[in-house]
Scaffold this motif. Structure first.
Motif: not given
Length: 112
Positions: A75-76, A102-107, A109, A111-112
């Motif tokens: 996760c980031r 629910s807040d998992y974001q892959s490295h 992915s 960035q928004s």
């Protein structure tokens, strides 16, 4: 009474002298000492195992770990710091509760 005469007999026997070490083959030595050596080894192992009653507990701890289903390390928001593992959910980081985060974001992915 008639006098008896005892006759002495000389018996000669040949005693085999032990063979010199040079004439003993390695195969004969191995065949002669294998079984006693294995028995001795079994007694030594039994003694060591009985001397350490915590040995079964130690062997239970040595287990191959399956790949973890906890996604935190990818996760980031995860940092490998001992003070703060996750900036979003510090209490559930690296626990079973983090599996469905629910807040998992892959490295990987964007960035928004």
């Amino acid at each position: 009474m008639k006098p008896t005469t005892l006759q002495s007999h000389t018996v000669t026997t040949q005693v085999e002298s032990p063979r010199p070490i040079e004439s003993t083959s390695l195969g004969e030595v191995i065949a002669h000492y294998t079984v006693p050596g294995l028995i001795l080894l079994c007694f030594i192992i039994a003694f060591v195992v009985s001397s350490f009653p915590s040995l079964p507990k130690l062997t239970q701890k040595i287990v191959f770990k399956r790949p973890s289903k906890i996604p935190c390390q990818n996760c980031r928001f995860f940092s490998n710091s001992s003070y703060l593992k996750c900036a979003v959910h510090p209490t559930t980081a690296m626990t079973q509760g983090a599996i469905d985060c629910s807040d998992y974001q892959s490295h990987k992915s964007p960035q928004s």
